[in-house]
Design a protein around this motif. Structure first.
Motif, PDB file in Angstrom:
ATOM      1  N   TYR A 142     -11.067   0.486  -2.681  1.00 41.75           N
ATOM      2  CA  TYR A 142     -10.704   1.818  -2.965  1.00 41.75           C
ATOM      3  C   TYR A 142     -11.954   2.024  -3.925  1.00 41.75           C
ATOM      4  CZ  TYR A 142      -8.292   5.403  -5.642  1.00 41.75           C
ATOM      5  OH  TYR A 142      -8.123   6.979  -5.985  1.00 41.75           O
TER       6      TYR A 142
ATOM      7  N   TYR B 163       1.885   1.693  -3.447  1.00 43.36           N
ATOM      8  CA  TYR B 163       0.781   2.203  -4.251  1.00 43.36           C
ATOM      9  C   TYR B 163       0.587   3.777  -3.872  1.00 43.36           C
ATOM     10  CZ  TYR B 163      -4.161   3.045  -5.413  1.00 43.36           C
ATOM     11  OH  TYR B 163      -5.262   3.587  -5.976  1.00 43.36           O
TER      12      TYR B 163
ATOM     13  N   HIS C 208      -6.209  -0.515  -5.381  1.00 44.40           N
ATOM     14  CA  HIS C 208      -5.497  -1.253  -4.837  1.00 44.40           C
ATOM     15  C   HIS C 208      -6.136  -2.383  -4.194  1.00 44.40           C
ATOM     16  CE1 HIS C 208      -2.672  -2.438  -1.136  1.00 44.40           C
ATOM     17  NE2 HIS C 208      -2.075  -2.575  -2.255  1.00 44.40           N
TER      18      HIS C 208
ATOM     19  N   SER D 238       0.706  -1.066  -0.043  1.00 43.64           N
ATOM     20  CA  SER D 238      -0.008   0.021  -0.108  1.00 43.64           C
ATOM     21  C   SER D 238       0.808   1.325   0.019  1.00 43.64           C
ATOM     22  CB  SER D 238      -1.019  -0.051   1.139  1.00 43.64           C
ATOM     23  OG  SER D 238      -0.146  -0.060   2.399  1.00 43.64           O
TER      24      SER D 238
END
Length: 435
Positions: free
Chosen positions: A425, A162, A178, A159
């Motif tokens: 997300y 990302y 994600h 994460s």
């Protein structure tokens, strides 16, 4: 601080400068994404096995390098966009590979649709030199949406990586998700492609059955596109069957590879996938019969032969440079659908007039609409089986399908059926259009 420590810190700081990007693979998909990055002010180094593929982006300010290693040197982010797993591996690994030029704390993003085992192996080698990895396969939200940044990315990896790359992904596309660890992104992309390929094959069969019964192909297509059977495949890709081009935007080799990987994934997850396996067999047969570089919708020619028809409408050309008219100008006008997705406003001009239909023909079209709608429902169930097998929530599965090339009238109709609190997300329908 020691000299060695100082050098390391400076190198790490430079590698975190995500404004400097290496892009490997400036072909049909990679070239528009590179252009978007340049337009947004990023500094982009490029490499492609075919130097001519980079001509357009070099004119727009990209810098050419003679090896992936050189294109990646001192870049905070390196992006690959390549056709096959072996292409990704060959461009990332070895003396000339991108990893040989990437600094510690830089990030590799692979936007290819590839075998996630391949991605994991490269990620393992990257981690050994302090490079983080993200897989971010692309799904067009309309036909060749990548041309105007109308794509979604399904991202697997850490994460933290990302978050660092999110602005870059948003520059190249409309939305990103994600979805978990490396492997999940590729698997989600296969899930959405399964829906698209199934709808493409099923709509081709339905058009062939219509034409055999005497219904003009364009008349049948309009009936399907305006019904509960509609999908991205029918609305935006079937016209390339009607102009005889079979859509030059993607090769048969890619679709055969994708469906093969989907069946492999189903085997690993112990998912039945009966309809998906039948579609895979159809593409596999097409891959053996036609040249691998033929257009991907050439698979429909198999049905044309079986039914003894041709879907091509004399004098018609799909309104796209990827169809029978390569000189067609780029899309200029766009629409936003009720979900919030953007698509080109296309004008279809058919030289042939519609004909009065008999009662039998009308009943046939209604029956085919029912069949296509049912197929969209069945394959959506199989896609959910794959997603659940990966451990994804129903809400996330629905969201990535909605924002993919696999969307259909049926999948859209299921909105609100899933528990949104599990979304990883959420893609807001109110998000402003990339245009």
């Amino acid at each position: 601080m020691s000299a060695v420590g100082g050098v390391s810190s400076v190198r790490a700081d430079r590698s975190r400068n995500v404004d400097r990007i290496g892009f490997i693979g400036t072909g049909m998909m990679g070239r528009p994404m590179t252009a978007k990055l340049l337009q947004a002010g990023y500094s982009v180094n490029v490499y492609d096995i075919d130097p001519a593929a980079a001509t357009d982006v070099l004119k727009k300010g990209a810098r050419w390098h003679n090896a992936p290693r050189d294109a990646a040197r001192d870049c905070g982010i390196v992006i690959t966009c390549l056709p096959l797993p072996r292409d990704v591996f060959d461009n990332m690994v070895g003396e000339r590979g991108a990893l040989a030029g990437m600094p510690p704390e830089s990030i590799w993003i692979d936007t290819s649709t590839t075998d996630y085992h391949n991605t994991l192996e490269i990620a393992r080698l990257a981690a050994a030199i302090g490079v983080d990895s993200l897989e971010a396969p692309v799904s067009n939200l309309s036909h060749m949406g990548v041309d105007f940044a109308n794509v979604s990315f399904f991202v697997g990896g850490s994460s933290e990586a990302y978050v660092r790359c999110e602005a870059v992904l948003q520059t190249m596309g409309a939305v990103s998700f994600h979805v978990g660890d490396i492997g999940q992104g590729q698997s989600v992309k296969l899930l959405t492609n399964l829906l698209f390929y199934t709808a493409a094959v099923a709509s081709g069969d339905a058009l062939c059955r219509s034409v055999r019964a005497g219904v003009p192909a364009q008349q049948a297509w309009r009936n399907f596109a305006g019904s509960s059977a509609n999908s991205v495949a029918i609305e935006q890709f079937a016209p390339f069957l009607l102009d005889g081009s079979y859509d030059r935007s993607c090769t048969l080799e890619i679709t055969v590879k994708d469906m093969g990987l989907t069946v492999q994934l189903a085997n690993q997850l112990r998912v039945g996938l009966p309809l998906g396996r039948a579609v895979e067999k159809r593409f596999s047969l097409a891959g053996r019969k036609f040249d691998r570089y033929d257009s991907h919708l050439r698979v429909i020619e198999l049905a044309e032969v079986v039914f003894g028809v041709r879907l091509q409408v004399p004098g018609y050309r799909a309104p796209s440079k990827y169809g029978a008219n390569p000189a067609h100008p780029p899309d200029q006008e766009f629409l936003t659908d009720p979900v919030g997705r953007t698509k080109p406003k296309l004008e279809h001009v058919f030289p042939l007039d519609d004909i009065p239909l008999s009662g039998i023909q009308i009943r046939l079209l209604k029956s085919l609409i029912g069949e296509l709608t049912h197929i969209n429902r069945l394959i959506l169930d199989e896609a959910f089986d794959l997603g659940r097998g990966m451990g994804l929530s129903d809400a996330l599965i629905h969201e990535v399908i909605t924002w993919s090339v696999g969307a259909s009238a049926w999948s859209d109709s299921q909105n609100g059926q899933y528990d949104n609190k599990h979304l990883v997300y959420p893609a807001a329908a109110a998000r402003s259009s990339p245009m």
